[in-house]
Design an enzyme around this catalytic site. Sequence first.
Site, short mmCIF file in Angstrom:
data_model
loop_
_atom_site.label_atom_id
_atom_site.label_comp_id
_atom_site.label_asym_id
_atom_site.label_seq_id
_atom_site.Cartn_x
_atom_site.Cartn_y
_atom_site.Cartn_z
CG HIS A 373 -0.42 0.13 2.55
ND1 HIS A 373 -0.43 1.32 3.24
CD2 HIS A 373 0.14 -0.77 3.37
CE1 HIS A 373 0.09 1.12 4.45
NE2 HIS A 373 0.45 -0.13 4.56
CG ASP A 383 2.37 0.85 8.21
OD1 ASP A 383 2.17 0.58 7.02
OD2 ASP A 383 1.53 0.63 9.10
CD GLU A 421 -2.73 -1.74 4.91
OE1 GLU A 421 -2.40 -2.81 5.45
OE2 GLU A 421 -2.56 -0.63 5.49
CD GLU A 422 -2.00 2.05 7.57
OE1 GLU A 422 -2.68 1.36 8.35
OE2 GLU A 422 -0.75 1.99 7.52
CD GLU A 430 -13.63 -2.10 -2.95
OE1 GLU A 430 -14.57 -2.14 -3.75
OE2 GLU A 430 -13.70 -2.62 -1.81
CD GLU A 433 -14.85 -6.15 -3.34
OE1 GLU A 433 -15.32 -6.48 -2.25
OE2 GLU A 433 -14.77 -4.96 -3.71
CG HIS A 550 -0.71 2.93 12.49
ND1 HIS A 550 -1.88 2.23 12.49
CD2 HIS A 550 0.01 2.46 11.45
CE1 HIS A 550 -1.87 1.36 11.47
NE2 HIS A 550 -0.73 1.48 10.84
ZN ZN Z 1 1.15 -0.95 6.24
#
Ligand code: ZN
Length: 745
Positions: A373, A383, A421-422, A430, A433, A550
Site C-alpha cells: 500500500h 509503514d 489500506e490503512e 476492490e 473484486e 501509526h
Molecule cells: Zn502498512
Amino acid sequence: MQWVKVLGGLVGASALLGLGIILGHFAIPKGADAPAPSVSVSQDLDLEILETVMKQLDASKIRENLRELSREPHLASSPRDEALAQLLLQRWRDPESGLDAAEAPTYEVLLSFPSREQPNRVAVVGPTGTILFSCRQSEQNLTGEQGGPDVVPPYAAYAPPGTPQGLLVYANRGTEEDFMELQTQGIRLEGTIALTRYGGTGRGAKAVNAAKHGVAGVLVYTDPADINDGHSSASQTFPNSWRLPPSGVERGSYYEYFGDPLTPYLPANPSSFRLNPDTVSGFPPIPTQPIGFEDAKILLCNLQGTSAPAAWQGALGCDYKLGPGFRADGDFPADSQVNVSVHNRLELRNSSNVLGIIRGAVEPDRYVLYGNHRDSWVHGAVDPSSGTAVLLELSRVLGTLLKKGTWRPRRSIVFASWGAEEFGLIGSTEFTEEFFSKLRERTVAYINVDISVFANATLRAQGTPPVQSVIFSAAKQIPAPGLDGLSIYDNWIQYFNRSSTEYGLVPSLGSLGAGSDYAPFIHFLGISSMDIAYTYDRSKTSARIYPTYHTAFDTFGYVDKFVDPGFSSHQAVARTAGSVLLRLSDSLFLPLNVSDYGETLRNFLQAAQRDLGVLLEQHSISLGPLVTAVEKFEGAAAALGQHVSALQKDTPDPLQVRMLNDQLMLLERTFLNPRAFPEERYYSHVLWAPRTGSVATFPGLANACSRAMNTSLGSAAWAEVQRQLSILVVALEGAAATLRPVADL
Ligand SMILES: [Zn+2]
C-alpha cells in the site's frame, strides 16, 4: 536449473520451435516499446540475470526513495497521496527504467476523518461541569514534523461521533473476558467510559465488547510495558531513542471487516450499488478515541477502587485500579467524570491504486503480483514507505534491464501500489473484486512487502506452504547484512525455526492473517501469497510492534537513525523479495512446492486426533474420512513432485510444462469454499480462515467444535461440526484430484 540454458541453444525439434515462435508472437503485444530479447518457449530462470539484479539493488537508492515517499504526510486520498500515485506512475512510465505500461485507476470509497472545525477531545469534567483536565489533541512537535497542517490528529477511524460522559473504568485490553472480569468484580459498567490499552484483540473489537456491557465510550492507549519495554520518560524515548514518546498515539482503522464498507463483494466504482452508511455493520458501536500514555497515566493513576489483576498492570508507574471513578485524594474531585467528544465524519473519497506491468515473454497470461500500500497515517516512513521504497528500487532495476532489452520475464509481472489500506485493505480488496475471474484464472502468486523493515535482526516471512521453498531458495543465496559470510537463511533459522518431519530444522514461516493487502488474495481468491520483512531480535525487545507505529513520529529520520542506518536491511529485503519474484516469473516450472502442504495438513490432522478425537467419538463423528483425504493428498502431491523432477531431467514438451504449472498454480484455489463460513466476510480458505477455537487444527473444525462443546447430542452445533468436516474432506479430496495426472478419472 541450468539445463534449460543448454537446451535453449539446442532446440531442434521443429514442433517445439514452432510453438516457441507462436507463443513468442503473442507474448509481445503490438505497441510494447521495449525491445524483445530472443524468446525461447523453454526459457528458464537465468542465474546471471538474477545475480545482476541482486547486485544492482542499491541501498542508497532505497534510502532516497524513502526520503521522498515520507517527506510529507500522505493519508489515503489526500493531495499528497495522489501526488505519490503520480510519482509512481512517472517512475513506471520512465523511458529508461520504466515498465511496459502503468495506470492509476481510482475507486470511490468510504473513509472516515476527524473534523477540522471540531477536534475530538477527551476531558475530565468536575462535578459542577468545569473542565479540570484535557488530553492533548495532537502529538508534541519534537522534530518539527509533527505540527504541520497535514498531520491528522489521532483518531479512531470509523468510530461514530458522540459526546458520552461517565465515570472512568480500566478495562485492560478490552476483550470479552476483560469486561466479564469487571462484572465479576461487581463493577457497574452501564454509562461508563472504559480506558483500554492496545493489544490482545482488534481495535474495533474493544468498542464492540464494551458496548455489550453498556459502556458509553472507549479510550485506547499504548502502555509503555507493551511498546517500550517499560521505558516512558522523554529522555528514554524518541528523538533520543527509537521508543515511543509520551505523547505518541497509535491511529488506526476500527472497522471490523476489510474492503470498502459500502460495497462488499463489488468493486467501488461510481456506478456500483452501495449500502446505506447508516446501516453498515462492522463500525464501532460507540464513540472511541485513542490517547497517548502521558495522558492515560493521569487518568489511570487517579482511579479509585480495587487493584487490577497482576496481568492488567502496566508500566505507568502506579498501581492500576479498576475504578469506577477517581479517588478522593487524587488530582480530581472523586465524582469527576470523563467526557469523550468524537466528531469523526464518513466521507466518500477517490482513492487510487497504481498498477504497472512487465509483459511476460512466453506466458503473458500468467501473472506474478507484487504489491504494497501507499497510504500512511502520517509520514509513514516505516509503514508503508519502507516497503514502497523497496518496491520502487526493484521496479527500477527490472525496468532498466527490460528497457535495455537484456531481459524479459517468462510470465507477466504486475506491480501494485494499493490505496487506502490503512482504512481496511480497501484498494487491494476492490481490485480483487473487480478482476475476480481473471486473477483467479491467471495469478501464480502474490508477494506483499508492506513494512519492509521493522528492525534489523532477521528475515521474517509469512505465507502458505507452497511458497516456503522459493523463499528458502532465495534466502540461502543472499548474504545477511552485517554478518560476514552468513546467509539470510542461516541467520533467519537462528531466530525463527521449527523441526519439520520432512526437512529437520528449518526457518518457520508465519501464517497469513489479515494484517495487510495479501488478505483478499489468499482468503478471497485463493492465491498463494506471502509477506516478507526484516524484523526484531525478540530476546532484545518485547514491543508488540515498532514503537512509533501509526504515530507522527514514524519519520524518515526515525528510520535513518534508529531502524536501519545504512539501509542494509532494506536492501536485504529487496534482494529476498526480488529473488522470489524472479524465480516465480522466470522459472520454467513454477517453484511452488505443493508437497509442503502435506506437512500442514498432517499437523492439523494430528492436533484434531489428539485434542478432539475423544469428543468427536462421543458424538459418533469419525475422523476416518479426513485421515483418508490427507493420505490421498500426500500421495498425489508426492507423485506430482516426482513427475516434475523427472521432467526436469528431460526435454519436456511445453504443453506438458504448462499443464503441470497450472496444477501447481491452482492447488491453492482448491481450498476455497465460499459457503464454508457464511458469517465471515471474504474468508473462504478452509485452511486459513480465522480460528477462534483453541485447538491448532483446521479452523472450521476447531471453531465448530468449540461452539458445540457444551451443547447436547444431536444439537445444530454438532451438525455444524459434521458439516465442517465434510467441507474439509471435499476440499482435500478436490486438492488431491487437482494434483493427480490430468487425464485420470
Ligand atoms: Zn502498512
